[in-house]
Design a protein around this motif. Structure first.
Motif: not given
Lengths: 343, 343
Positions: B68-70, B274-280
């Motif tokens: 899942t996204n989690e 500075d840095f990021d991840v966005k999931i779904g």
DNA sequence: GTTAGCACTCGACTTCAAAGAGTGCTAACG
DNA sequence: CGTTAGCACTCTTTGAAGTCGAGTGCTAAC
């Protein structure tokens, strides 16, 4: 090749129906769409002949007919009604391209976006070719102690700038010298005459100053090269997904083709007429074998031409989109001419 | 939430396997991929718990598990090995962004294209925000008897130009006056302080000259506005077709989203790290609900930041792409800083 | 806590039949 | 001779039925 009037009617009906629905067209469907007093059997006979002539084809034995590329070609050349553009559509297009105080690039970019939205196709446009352009103005804008920005303005209204770096600290006499060189050797010069040969003789003639001036002179030359290149403006790539089934496996190839500007400008520059339609494989690009291109060319002051076009599936609605593309292109041409001569 | 070490191992294996194949992962497959001495039944039990905890899900009862996204989130935050970038990959990236004597826009555009090609994703980048930029230089280049081009250069290296039209014929005293105004009121001024209010007081202070100067002054103001806007550079839209199945029905929406620069710059500007991840669905844009975004930010001289990122399916290869995006972004930041301070 | 065993579920694939769309051909008609 | 009605034929589409297999969840034993 001449077709009987009845065959023409049938071909036109098949093309138009298929463009609208995307489904193969059968003889009975045709019967109701056509105001001809014959039976479906007769239509079948006619259609069989149209298949033999290469204008129609069958996806499989028991399906209706769809047009071949030759079928579309005959339709576009002989059958398509050239109804004049609706006034409201004209208004819409006029509103779509209107933009004030903009650079040629901005005008064309906006036109591409608008055209894409209007037609649900991918749209492309190219800036006027720099072939016949001359250098109208060169300015030097100091930025740091050793760097400055060179701005080049062409007779076609294209502006290019570039930061350039001197080997020694800038001083006013250098800048003066640079402007003298510009005045004597660059202003009014056709862009395509600035090649390495001319550049070398120019540098040679500078004597002592050659060394300090080289960065500036070569920057001007770089800018001239850049200004000559036609730029490609893209719009509506996402519309390719709209007709994904029609493009088949070439959808990805098509999108990738659109990314690279160079082949597109070749595609658009290839046609000599004011206006051109390339159906399927007629253009020699493999990536476009399932696509049709409708393009028109605009002129600025006679001979500087650029192009605007749309790329869609071969079952694109030629009859209504061709006049739109032409009208829009004419408008943009006028707009560009006007912007340019608006001194 | 803390997971047992074994659960973590299993979760990581599921994520990595699914990323690689796109197929749901079953307990037996896991058994061979994992060097754990337990039976498939045990793994099944663990997986069942991971489902209950919300990290995995089953497309249907008799299928394997997918994250899942989690699940991805936990993987990215805790499990993903942060192996350092391969030297050869570094070389490749360095070669990919190297370009000399280019404007910030050109550098970023090239970086986007390269990143897209390297990652098989769509890539985006934004120009440095103009928030803290000041006006470094303004030049007037006469073009016609009543028109001229105004060139504005900001402290962040952004160049904007615009043709502007006077109501009366140009003469040298007008130009001199304009430069005086520029000197006294514009140079060194932060872009975001040039609003209609300051403009009005400025015009009011000009007395007699106000009327002739208005076109020039407002052109400068327009350019300042434009220079403040972050631009969005796109690359590799065609790569969306590569993962078409993963995007499902949102493929078109996604492409359309990419067309419009404004939401993208909001998306990228939203993250403070500075840095990021966005999931779904973590990013609040509906068009991106099946996509993940990996983005990094670069700084120029401390506080002027821009962003570079890639957009792919949620089953994007986080472990190897995150370091690449970071490295490339750092490089571009350095390159931009250097270009800017290279006086 | 772990594991072997087993019944069970559910999608994927195959087969088969029926339906439907559309054709091509033939023979008759004006 | 062009046109038409009729009909057999072809080929896709659809749906039902059946099989297969991957994978699970549960239970009972270790």
């Amino acid at each position: 090749m001449e077709l009987s009037q009845r065959k023409e009617k049938i071909l036109a009906a098949v093309v138009e129906h298929y463009i609208k629905t995307g489904e193969p067209v059968g003889s009975k469907t045709l019967l109701s769409a056509l105001d001809i007093n014959v039976s479906s059997a007769t239509i079948r006979n006619e259609m069989a002949e149209l298949v033999a002539l290469g204008f129609l084809e069958q996806p499989h034995t028991s399906a209706g007919r769809i047009p071949t590329n030759e079928g579309y070609r005959y339709y576009v050349d002989h059958l398509m009604g050239v109804r004049p553009l609706d006034e409201s559509v004209k208004r819409q297009i006029e509103a779509g391209v209107s933009i004030k105080n903009a650079s040629p690039e901005a005008i064309l970019a906006k036109a591409s976006e608008f055209l894409a939205d209007m037609t649900d196709c991918a749209a492309v446009s190219t800036t006027p070719s720099g072939e016949n352009a001359t250098i109208k103005r060169v300015e030097f804008v100091p930025v740091g102690t050793r760097t400055g920005m060179i701005v080049l303005l062409t007779s076609t209204g294209v502006i290019k700038s570039k930061v350039c770096r001197s080997d020694v600290d800038l001083n006013s006499s250098m800048i003066e010298k640079f402007y003298n060189i510009v005045k004597s050797s660059f202003l009014g010069m056709p862009l395509d005459e600035i090649d390495t040969a001319t550049l070398q003789t120019l540098v040679a003639s500078m004597g002592m100053d050659a060394l300090t001036m080289i960065p500036f002179v070569s920057a001007v030359s770089d800018l001239a090269q850049e200004a000559m290149k036609t730029m490609v403006m893209l719009g509506g790539q996402s519309n390719i997904l709209r007709y994904r089934d029609d493009y088949g496996t070439t959808a990805y190839e098509l999108m990738d083709f659109l990314r690279r500007g160079e082949p597109i400008s070749r595609l658009l520059a290839n046609s000599k007429e004011d206006f051109d339609v390339k159906i399927g494989g007629e253009n020699k690009f493999k990536q476009l074998e399932n696509s049709s291109v409708i393009m028109a060319h605009y002129n600025i002051d006679g001979d500087n031409r650029g192009s605007i076009g749309i790329i869609g599936p071969t079952r694109i609605d030629y009859a209504s989109l061709i006049p739109s593309v032409r009208y829009l292109t004419d408008l943009v041409g006028e707009l560009l001419t006007q912007t340019l001569n608006d001194d």
